[in-house]
Design an enzyme around this catalytic site. Structure first.
Site, PDB file in Angstrom:
ATOM      1  N   SER A 152      -8.061  47.680  85.253  1.00 49.52           N
ATOM      2  CA  SER A 152      -8.232  47.982  83.834  1.00 49.52           C
ATOM      3  C   SER A 152      -9.564  48.672  83.609  1.00 49.52           C
ATOM      4  O   SER A 152     -10.499  48.550  84.421  1.00 49.52           O
ATOM      5  CB  SER A 152      -8.178  46.686  83.024  1.00 49.52           C
ATOM      6  OG  SER A 152      -8.624  46.877  81.702  1.00 49.52           O
ATOM      7  N   TYR A 165     -10.123  38.437  80.429  1.00 47.96           N
ATOM      8  CA  TYR A 165      -9.319  39.542  80.958  1.00 47.96           C
ATOM      9  C   TYR A 165     -10.183  40.484  81.794  1.00 47.96           C
ATOM     10  O   TYR A 165      -9.782  40.904  82.881  1.00 47.96           O
ATOM     11  CB  TYR A 165      -8.687  40.288  79.787  1.00 47.96           C
ATOM     12  CG  TYR A 165      -7.719  41.381  80.178  1.00 47.96           C
ATOM     13  CD1 TYR A 165      -6.426  41.072  80.574  1.00 47.96           C
ATOM     14  CD2 TYR A 165      -8.092  42.725  80.119  1.00 47.96           C
ATOM     15  CE1 TYR A 165      -5.521  42.067  80.912  1.00 47.96           C
ATOM     16  CE2 TYR A 165      -7.202  43.725  80.453  1.00 47.96           C
ATOM     17  CZ  TYR A 165      -5.921  43.393  80.847  1.00 47.96           C
ATOM     18  OH  TYR A 165      -5.037  44.394  81.178  1.00 47.96           O
TER      19      TYR A 165
END
Length: 270
Positions: A152, A165
């Site tokens: 990500s 996350y």
């Protein structure tokens, strides 16, 4: 001359394959002649997606799974081998976030829910490591295979709010590079491990952060766009070229990489 990007008849697994990004990948790869295995806990959505692909595009199989359960994954592996006899590509898409592992504007780091933080790390990190342990063993036996992890933008540089996350995805990037060396050194150059690092795409997981109730861009989305040279969010189909490159022999000498697909976000400062 052979098409370096040819993936015809390759068996490609997608964990978390029912989401917006996964379903887009599944449809494209099936259209390129690959045999697609959709692995997801959403039995209704997965069955529907596989049926749509078989009806209109190509070959697809859905198997209900739990990426954190070894027994379920072992059964999935046996079912895949019974159906196709091989595994060529594993795309680890399963992941996600939850509210308790984020820090909203009115809270601080000290308000983090550690149980939620742990669940996010488990889902994203162990939900990649465990399927890889199960399915990569088949690739090792054939001395050929491509593993594509999903990192990500939050792994490349820390973003506000998404504490759990971001930490989990940073671990995915590290795991990708570790495993690339581990597999190549011990099992040969036919085993490759890479990752993509998507920038900002509108999905069901981030819709509440990126849009207002009326669908207009949230303040956070506007900040993201201001830091993205392309000045827009990505489209799911803009991941497909990189995915096919990594799944095919066109990337035969590529391993241990994390490729940003982000409209320039990571490259831009001011």
């Amino acid at each position: 001359m052979a098409n370096l990007f040819d993936i015809k008849d390759r068996v490609i697994l997608l964990t978390g394959g029912c989401g917006i990004l996964g379903s887009c990948m599944a449809r494209h790869l099936a259209g390129e002649g690959a045999r697609i295995v959709i692995l997801d806990r959403n039995a209704e959505g997965g069955s529907r997606l596989a049926a749509e692909i078989r009806e209109d595009i190509g070959e697809a199989l859905f198997l209900e799974t739990d990426v954190l359960d070894r027994g379920t994954l072992l059964q999935n592996k046996q079912d895949i081998l019974d159906a196709y006899g091989q595994i060529d590509v594993l795309i680890n898409l399963a992941g996600g976030n939850m509210a308790g592992a984020t820090i909203p504007p009115d809270k601080t780091f000290f308000d983090l829910d550690l149980d939620a933080f742990r669940k996010v790390v488990d889902l994203n990190l162990f939900g990649t490591v465990l399927p890889t342990m199960i399915f990569a063993g088949v690739m090792v036996e054939r001395k050929k295979g491509s593993i594509i992890n999903v990192s990500s933008e939050s792994a490349l540089r820390p973003l506000t709010r998404v504490a759990g996350y971001g930490c989990a995805k940073a671990a995915i990037s590290n795991f990708t590079q570790f495993l690339a060396g581990e597999l190549a050194i011990k099992f040969g150059e036919g085993l490759r491990v890479n990752a993509i690092a998507p920038g900002f795409f509108l999905t069901e997981q981030n819709r509440a952060l990126m849009t207002n109730p009326d669908g207009s861009p949230s303040d956070r989305c506007k900040t993201i766009l201001a830091h993205t040279p392309f000045n827009r969010l990505g489209r799911p189909d803009e991941l497909l070229g990189t995915i096919q490159w990594l799944a095919s022999d066109a990337s035969a000498f590529v391993t241990g990489t994390v490729t940003p697909i982000d409209g320039g976000f990571d490259a831009f400062s001011i």
